[in-house]
Design an enzyme around this catalytic site. Structure first.
Site, short mmCIF file in Angstrom:
data_model
loop_
_atom_site.label_atom_id
_atom_site.label_comp_id
_atom_site.label_asym_id
_atom_site.label_seq_id
_atom_site.Cartn_x
_atom_site.Cartn_y
_atom_site.Cartn_z
N ASN A 10 100.95 48.28 -6.93
CA ASN A 10 100.09 47.98 -8.08
C ASN A 10 100.68 46.84 -8.92
OD1 ASN A 10 97.85 48.30 -9.75
ND2 ASN A 10 98.83 49.86 -11.01
N GLU A 36 99.38 45.47 -2.41
CA GLU A 36 98.98 45.02 -3.75
C GLU A 36 100.18 44.43 -4.50
OE1 GLU A 36 95.77 46.29 -7.17
OE2 GLU A 36 96.50 47.84 -5.82
N ASP A 153 97.65 51.23 2.35
CA ASP A 153 96.58 51.78 1.52
C ASP A 153 95.27 51.56 2.28
OD1 ASP A 153 94.69 52.43 -0.34
OD2 ASP A 153 95.48 51.15 -1.94
N HIS A 258 100.18 54.72 -7.30
CA HIS A 258 100.38 55.32 -5.99
C HIS A 258 101.82 55.85 -5.90
CE1 HIS A 258 96.83 53.45 -3.81
NE2 HIS A 258 96.88 52.73 -4.92
#
Length: 268
Positions: A10, A36, A153, A258
């Protein structure tokens, strides 16, 4: 033993300020797949870009601040490949793979999507192209006497056991019937032929979830989704000895929305 971890960070710069590096320093993983990342290499501090004791390869997105994947390995990879042959996604920062002795490991960030919008149409195009690549990867690995592992993911919860509030999300991207059917094809022995390592070792467990929204008390109530998965070729899956989610002890100790998901395999 080969230990592999996957985690959507993230935003790697933000995660590094919140505790990512501290976690990495204590990790026993041989390979860490990141999704990400949301940064190019030159934007990362040296200790984040190539942490001590690791080799690191990156595939940033051509859109600044979006997507991006990376793979960290304890030993230098034998080969690195960016993308999976689909021109539309060649510079999208969605897939990167490395070769290590006897195994190919990929880091995947499948698009999020949004039901009924062009974002979902793009996700579906990605899924179609990536399914074809998964078949190619599995076939090539078998021909070369290797195994393969695609970590990341996947942005799809496959079964009701993979999402806490499944009733309220049946019409939402990530739990749409067609997405779940696609993931079912990936896992079908007679079709995709891949194995979900965590589910194979924990067939009857609810979750274990790997993503919780920051809104409300989702983490505290364990109202999560299991969308971060390690998909292995059959031979490698048969060597899995453990697989687990590294869930933070408290909401305040999270450095991403996550949690890392880790699996260990014998024979390396």
């Amino acid at each position: 033993m080969l230990t592999v971890t996957t985690v959507n960070v993230n935003g790697l710069r933000a995660a590094s300020r919140k505790g990512y590096l501290k976690w990495l320093a204590t990790s026993r993983a041989d390979v860490v797949c990141l999704q990400e990342v949301r940064a190019e290499e030159h934007q990362l501090p040296d200790d984040v870009r190539v942490p001590e004791g690791w080799h690191a390869v990156y595939a940033p997105a051509d859109t600044p601040g979006r997507a991006g994947v990376a793979v960290l390995t304890r030993r230098a990879p034998e080969a690195v490949r960016v993308g999976f042959g689909a021109p539309e996604f060649a510079k999208a920062g969605r897939y990167l793979e490395v070769d290590l002795p006897g195994v190919t490991i990929g880091s995947l960030y499948l698009p999020t999507g949004e039901a009924g919008t062009p974002k979902q149409e793009m996700k579906e195009r990605f899924m179609a192209a990536f399914f074809a690549y998964l078949a190619e990867l599995r076939g090539k690995a078998a021909a070369d006497g290797r195994e393969a592992l695609v970590c990341g993911d996947w942005n799809i919860a496959h079964r009701e056991a993979d999402i806490k509030n499944w009733r309220g999300n049946r019409d939402k991207s990530g739990f749409l019937p067609e997405e779940r059917a696609w993931l079912g094809r990936v896992l079908a022995p007679e079709d995709g032929g891949w194995t979900d390592v965590v589910r194979a070792l924990h067939p009857d467990r609810e979750g274990p979830y790997s993503w919780w929204t920051y809104r409300g008390r989702a983490f505290d109530n364990d109202t999560g989704w299991r969308i971060d998965m390690l998909m292995a070729t059959r031979g490698l899956a048969g060597r899995a000895t453990e697989a687990f989610v590294e869930r933070a002890a408290s909401h305040d100790e999270r450095w991403s929305d996550h949690a890392p998901v880790t699996a260990a395999f014998t024979g390396w």
